[in-house]
Design a protein around this motif. Structure first.
Motif, short mmCIF file in Angstrom:
data_model
loop_
_atom_site.label_atom_id
_atom_site.label_comp_id
_atom_site.label_asym_id
_atom_site.label_seq_id
_atom_site.Cartn_x
_atom_site.Cartn_y
_atom_site.Cartn_z
N GLN A 237 0.82 -1.21 0.00
CA GLN A 237 0.00 0.00 0.00
C GLN A 237 0.86 1.26 0.00
O GLN A 237 0.36 2.33 -0.33
CB GLN A 237 -0.95 -0.01 1.19
N LYS A 239 2.85 3.29 -1.89
CA LYS A 239 2.97 3.33 -3.34
C LYS A 239 4.40 3.54 -3.83
O LYS A 239 4.79 3.02 -4.87
CB LYS A 239 2.05 4.43 -3.90
N LYS A 246 8.09 -2.90 -8.35
CA LYS A 246 7.58 -3.12 -9.70
C LYS A 246 8.68 -2.86 -10.72
O LYS A 246 8.81 -3.60 -11.71
CB LYS A 246 6.38 -2.20 -9.94
N GLN A 267 -4.67 -11.56 -4.31
CA GLN A 267 -5.29 -10.60 -5.21
C GLN A 267 -5.00 -9.17 -4.78
O GLN A 267 -4.81 -8.28 -5.62
CB GLN A 267 -6.81 -10.84 -5.27
N MET A 268 -4.94 -8.93 -3.46
CA MET A 268 -4.65 -7.59 -2.96
C MET A 268 -3.25 -7.15 -3.38
O MET A 268 -3.04 -6.01 -3.82
CB MET A 268 -4.75 -7.56 -1.43
N LEU A 270 -1.52 -8.13 -6.00
CA LEU A 270 -1.51 -7.87 -7.44
C LEU A 270 -2.16 -6.52 -7.76
O LEU A 270 -1.66 -5.74 -8.58
CB LEU A 270 -2.24 -8.99 -8.18
N GLU A 271 -3.28 -6.23 -7.10
CA GLU A 271 -3.98 -4.97 -7.35
C GLU A 271 -3.14 -3.78 -6.90
O GLU A 271 -3.07 -2.76 -7.59
CB GLU A 271 -5.33 -4.98 -6.63
N ASN A 272 -2.52 -3.88 -5.73
CA ASN A 272 -1.71 -2.77 -5.22
C ASN A 272 -0.49 -2.50 -6.08
O ASN A 272 0.02 -1.38 -6.15
CB ASN A 272 -1.28 -3.03 -3.78
N GLY A 274 -0.50 -3.23 -9.37
CA GLY A 274 -0.94 -3.00 -10.75
C GLY A 274 -0.57 -4.13 -11.67
O GLY A 274 -0.43 -3.95 -12.89
N GLU A 276 -1.48 -7.83 -13.38
CA GLU A 276 -2.61 -8.71 -13.67
C GLU A 276 -2.34 -10.12 -13.15
O GLU A 276 -3.25 -10.80 -12.67
CB GLU A 276 -2.87 -8.75 -15.18
N ASN A 277 -1.09 -10.54 -13.25
CA ASN A 277 -0.71 -11.89 -12.83
C ASN A 277 0.68 -11.86 -12.22
O ASN A 277 1.40 -10.86 -12.31
CB ASN A 277 -0.73 -12.87 -14.01
#
Length: 332
Positions: A237, A239, A246, A267-268, A270-272, A274, A276-277
């Motif tokens: 979280q 960023k 990343k 899933q959290m 991956l979403e944080n 950005g 997809e997999n």
């Protein structure tokens, strides 16, 4: 699947440049997560969290025997983790990689410092928190790039001493500003130099030369060849750190393993980030990826449902099981 995963983690830990990123989840339950606090009685959630971190850190340093059990349960978890790290360093081959592990933590409590202080009584180990000086110890990033060796009495051999490098990009409860420098003290200070989790961590961090330098070192370590990063207790979280991870996975020689507390964390993460997999060098492991003996089991008293978690103590158990013969790797 589980035993293969365990062997792979152990092999990477002992043969690669080892890095850890520890988040707030590793100090739970002694220090609750930010999301559990609410603004109340004119005091913000940030203030409450900072006060709790300060209180716990003080109790750690004063050895308060009346402190709640959670504080020392978490300290025990950290001590066993540091001991597991030392085990890895003692088995690694310094001719291939430095006998050093980098521990990055966004926590500003003093758990790692206190735990390492205890471990230093049992092992020959160098603890590098970036400070130099004797009575007045000032933070200087240039102090991180050091190795220490032990030579025989007759100068007939040189052995690199295992070292732990602690880097705290969000500050610490024992950091005090002094003449535009950071003084690292052996006590909790009244106005510590910390980055509070207020949603503006990125801007606050980059406004400070010291914090910017901590993050620059983080990025540089991840860019080095043959590196591995283990992430635990961290949700991405933040960023600015998520962005660095990343970017770092673009380095094909870096392996990143992220350990989720529960299966829902996948899933959290991956979403944080950005994503997809997952990727070939970015792998998320949750309780379902491990045999039950490597996880914590809970039972819902109301409906009898079982669920599992993976914590720092579980990762430590994996690290402590490392044996050279089991790895069957020529490099080791």
């Amino acid at each position: 699947m589980s035993e293969e995963t365990i062997k792979q983690l152990q092999k990477l830990a002992i043969t690669k440049r080892l890095n850890f990123l520890l988040g707030s989840g590793t100090s739970v339950p002694a220090i609750p997560l930010m999301g559990t606090y609410k603004d109340i009685d004119g005091k913000s959630a940030n203030e409450q969290l900072s006060e709790r971190v300060q209180e716990v850190s003080k109790r750690l340093l004063m050895k308060d025997e009346l402190a709640e059990r959670d504080i020392y349960t978490v300290l025990d978890n950290y001590q066993k983790f540091i001991e597991g790290v030392v085990t890895i360093l003692n088995l690694s081959n310094s001719r291939q990689i430095p006998k050093n592990v980098n521990i990055f933590t966004t926590n500003y409590d003093l758990y790692i410092e206190k735990a390492t202080d205890q471990i230093l009584k049992k092992y020959r180990l160098v603890f590098n928190d970036g400070a130099s000086g004797y009575f007045d110890r000032y933070l200087d990033s240039s102090n991180y790039n050091r190795t220490v060796s032990y030579k025989g009495l007759n100068d007939n051999y040189i052995n690199e001493i295992p070292s732990i490098t602690l880097i705290k990009p969000h500050g610490s409860m024992n950091w005090e500003e002094h003449n535009e420098n950071i003084l690292i003290k052996n006590e909790v200070v009244e106005n510590p130099v910390i980055v509070k989790p207020d949603g503006y961590e990125a801007s606050t961090t980059f406004e400070s030369n010291h914090f910017h330098e901590m993050l620059r070192i983080f990025q540089m370590e991840l860019d080095k060849p043959q590196s591995v990063l283990f992430v635990i207790g961290f949700s991405f979280q933040d960023k600015h750190i998520a962005k660095m991870v990343k970017r770092a996975v673009q380095n094909p020689e870096l392996m990143v393993y992220v350990f989720g507390y529960s299966d829902d964390d996948r899933q959290m993460f991956l979403e944080n980030l950005g994503f997809e997999n997952e990727r070939s060098n970015f792998i998320i492991l949750t309780p379902k990826n491990f045999d039950d003996c490597y996880t914590n089991r809970y039972t819902d008293v109301e409906n009898g449902d079982e669920w599992f978690s993976f914590t720092l103590s579980n990762l430590t158990n994996i690290l402590m099981r490392i044996k050279l013969g089991d790895l069957k790797d020529d490099e080791t």
